[in-house]
Design a protein around this motif. Structure first.
Motif, PDB file in Angstrom:
ATOM      1  N   UNK A  80       0.850  -1.195   0.000  1.00 37.45           N
ATOM      2  CA  UNK A  80       0.000   0.000   0.000  1.00 37.45           C
ATOM      3  C   UNK A  80       0.885   1.244   0.000  1.00 37.45           C
ATOM      4  N   UNK A  81       0.311   2.308  -0.477  1.00 33.85           N
ATOM      5  CA  UNK A  81       1.057   3.564  -0.550  1.00 33.85           C
ATOM      6  C   UNK A  81       0.141   4.694  -0.111  1.00 33.85           C
ATOM      7  N   UNK A  82       0.695   5.663   0.607  1.00 33.41           N
ATOM      8  CA  UNK A  82      -0.066   6.821   1.086  1.00 33.41           C
ATOM      9  C   UNK A  82       0.513   8.081   0.454  1.00 33.41           C
ATOM     10  N   UNK A  83      -0.372   8.869  -0.167  1.00 39.08           N
ATOM     11  CA  UNK A  83       0.006  10.154  -0.748  1.00 39.08           C
ATOM     12  C   UNK A  83      -0.701  11.252   0.044  1.00 39.08           C
ATOM     13  N   UNK A  84      -0.015  12.362   0.265  1.00 42.43           N
ATOM     14  CA  UNK A  84      -0.621  13.476   0.988  1.00 42.43           C
ATOM     15  C   UNK A  84      -0.489  14.757   0.175  1.00 42.43           C
ATOM     16  N   UNK A  85      -1.430  15.650   0.378  1.00 42.03           N
ATOM     17  CA  UNK A  85      -1.428  16.956  -0.268  1.00 42.03           C
ATOM     18  C   UNK A  85      -2.073  17.935   0.694  1.00 42.03           C
ATOM     19  N   UNK A  86      -1.531  19.141   0.757  1.00 42.56           N
ATOM     20  CA  UNK A  86      -2.107  20.168   1.624  1.00 42.56           C
ATOM     21  C   UNK A  86      -1.850  21.537   1.014  1.00 42.56           C
ATOM     22  N   UNK A  87      -2.854  22.402   1.106  1.00 45.42           N
ATOM     23  CA  UNK A  87      -2.675  23.812   0.795  1.00 45.42           C
ATOM     24  C   UNK A  87      -3.408  24.603   1.880  1.00 45.42           C
ATOM     25  N   UNK A  88      -3.593  25.882   1.698  1.00 48.72           N
ATOM     26  CA  UNK A  88      -4.239  26.698   2.735  1.00 48.72           C
ATOM     27  C   UNK A  88      -5.711  26.337   2.951  1.00 48.72           C
ATOM     28  N   UNK A  96      -3.455   4.042  -1.579  1.00 40.81           N
ATOM     29  CA  UNK A  96      -3.508   3.260  -2.813  1.00 40.81           C
ATOM     30  C   UNK A  96      -3.195   1.811  -2.473  1.00 40.81           C
ATOM     31  N   UNK A  97      -4.076   0.917  -2.894  1.00 40.78           N
ATOM     32  CA  UNK A  97      -3.878  -0.510  -2.640  1.00 40.78           C
ATOM     33  C   UNK A  97      -3.922  -1.285  -3.946  1.00 40.78           C
ATOM     34  N   UNK A  98      -2.991  -2.209  -4.098  1.00 39.45           N
ATOM     35  CA  UNK A  98      -2.984  -3.148  -5.219  1.00 39.45           C
ATOM     36  C   UNK A  98      -3.735  -4.394  -4.755  1.00 39.45           C
ATOM     37  N   UNK A  99      -4.953  -4.568  -5.234  1.00 33.45           N
ATOM     38  CA  UNK A  99      -5.770  -5.712  -4.844  1.00 33.45           C
ATOM     39  C   UNK A  99      -5.895  -6.671  -6.027  1.00 33.45           C
ATOM     40  N   UNK A 100      -6.217  -7.933  -5.751  1.00 35.94           N
ATOM     41  CA  UNK A 100      -6.437  -8.858  -6.865  1.00 35.94           C
ATOM     42  C   UNK A 100      -7.679  -8.431  -7.650  1.00 35.94           C
ATOM     43  N   UNK A 101      -7.725  -8.747  -8.920  1.00 34.09           N
ATOM     44  CA  UNK A 101      -8.856  -8.380  -9.770  1.00 34.09           C
ATOM     45  C   UNK A 101     -10.175  -8.860  -9.159  1.00 34.09           C
ATOM     46  N   UNK A 102     -10.160  -9.984  -8.479  1.00 32.47           N
ATOM     47  CA  UNK A 102     -11.374 -10.534  -7.865  1.00 32.47           C
ATOM     48  C   UNK A 102     -11.919  -9.651  -6.733  1.00 32.47           C
ATOM     49  N   UNK A 103     -11.130  -8.689  -6.229  1.00 32.34           N
ATOM     50  CA  UNK A 103     -11.602  -7.796  -5.166  1.00 32.34           C
ATOM     51  C   UNK A 103     -12.592  -6.760  -5.675  1.00 32.34           C
ATOM     52  N   UNK A 104     -12.562  -6.476  -6.964  1.00 35.37           N
ATOM     53  CA  UNK A 104     -13.505  -5.506  -7.527  1.00 35.37           C
ATOM     54  C   UNK A 104     -14.925  -6.075  -7.421  1.00 35.37           C
ATOM     55  N   UNK A 105     -15.900  -5.277  -6.970  1.00 34.01           N
ATOM     56  CA  UNK A 105     -17.277  -5.774  -6.820  1.00 34.01           C
ATOM     57  C   UNK A 105     -17.970  -5.943  -8.183  1.00 34.01           C
ATOM     58  N   UNK A 106     -17.503  -6.909  -8.936  1.00 33.68           N
ATOM     59  CA  UNK A 106     -17.962  -7.138 -10.316  1.00 33.68           C
ATOM     60  C   UNK A 106     -19.457  -7.443 -10.398  1.00 33.68           C
ATOM     61  N   UNK A 107     -19.961  -8.274  -9.489  1.00 32.50           N
ATOM     62  CA  UNK A 107     -21.382  -8.622  -9.513  1.00 32.50           C
ATOM     63  C   UNK A 107     -22.231  -7.371  -9.325  1.00 32.50           C
ATOM     64  N   UNK A 108     -21.849  -6.537  -8.370  1.00 35.38           N
ATOM     65  CA  UNK A 108     -22.569  -5.278  -8.156  1.00 35.38           C
ATOM     66  C   UNK A 108     -22.499  -4.406  -9.400  1.00 35.38           C
TER      67      UNK A 108
END
Length: 194
Positions: A80-88, A96-108
Motif C-alpha cells: 500500500x502507498x499513502x500520498x498526501x497533499x495540503x494547501x491553505x 492506494x492498494x494493489x488488490x487482486x482483480x477478484x476484489x472488484x465488486x464485479x457482480x454489483x
C-alpha cells in the motif's frame, strides 16, 4: 501495448489535460463547494477550484510542469502507498492498494452499475472498469486492469479544517467480493463522449 504505470498528481492548479477524453462526469456540492468528478480516458480527474484542489490519475505521461507526480506500478502484490497533499484550504490523504482483480465488486457493477456515483467500462481488455464512490469526507475509486489481474483501489479523505480526525480514518474500506462545468481555466482539447 498496455501501460505499465499510473501517474498520480495532486496540485493546487489545474494539471495539463491536453487531449483527455471524459467518459462520465458528476458535479456536486461537497464539503461546502462544488467538486467535479470525472472518469477520463486514462483514469480519473477530480477538481475543486474554490479549494485549489486538483487530483489527476492517468496512465499517460504527465507534464513536467505537473510537479509532484507519484508513479504507481500496475503490478499485483505491491505494498500500500499513502500520498498526501495540503494547501491553505484543504488537506488530502490518498491510500492506494494493489488488490487482486477478484476484489472488484464485479457482480454489483454488472447488476447495478448506477449504484456507483460514476462508472465506466472501457473498450479494449474485457472488464477494464473505473468507478468512483463519494461519501461524507472523501471518495474511493477502483481501476481494474485485467491484463495484470489487478484492481487498483484508492481511498481519498479530505478535510478543510486543521482537525485531522477525518484524515486519521483514511484507511481503505474492506475488500468486497459528460459535461465539464468547472469554473477553473478551460481545459484544452478535452473531448466529451456522451
Amino acid at each position: 501495448m498496455p501501460k505499465e504505470t499510473l501517474q498520480f498528481v495532486h496540485a493546487d492548479r489545474p494539471p495539463a489535460t491536453d487531449g483527455v477524453r471524459v467518459f462520465d462526469s458528476l458535479t456536486r456540492r461537497f464539503m461546502g463547494t462544488e467538486f467535479t468528478f470525472r472518469i477520463i480516458g486514462s483514469s480519473h480527474y477530480v477538481s475543486a477550484p474554490e479549494f485549489g484542489f486538483y487530483e489527476l490519475s492517468t496512465c499517460e505521461p504527465v507534464s513536467t510542469a505537473d510537479r509532484g507526480a507519484a508513479t504507481v506500478p500496475l503490478e499485483p502484490d505491491r505494498p500500500s502507498r499513502r500520498l498526501t497533499f495540503e494547501n491553505d484550504a484543504i488537506q488530502c490523504v490518498t491510500e492506494i492498494e494493489h488488490r487482486p482483480l477478484s476484489a472488484f465488486p464485479r457482480t454489483r457493477y454488472r447488476s447495478r452499475p448506477r449504484s456507483f456515483d460514476l462508472a465506466y467500462a472501457f473498450d479494449g481488455p474485457p472488464e477494464a472498469v473505473t468507478t468512483i464512490e463519494i461519501d461524507a469526507n472523501g471518495y474511493e475509486t477502483y481501476h481494474t486492469y485485467p491484463e495484470y489481474e489487478l484492481a487498483l483501489y484508492t481511498r481519498t479523505v479530505l478535510t478543510t479544517d486543521r482537525d485531522s480526525s477525518p484524515l486519521d480514518s483514511a484507511a481503505p474500506r474492506p475488500t468486497s467480493t459528460g459535461d465539464l462545468t468547472d469554473t477553473e481555466p478551460p481545459m484544452r482539447d478535452i473531448q466529451t463522449d456522451d
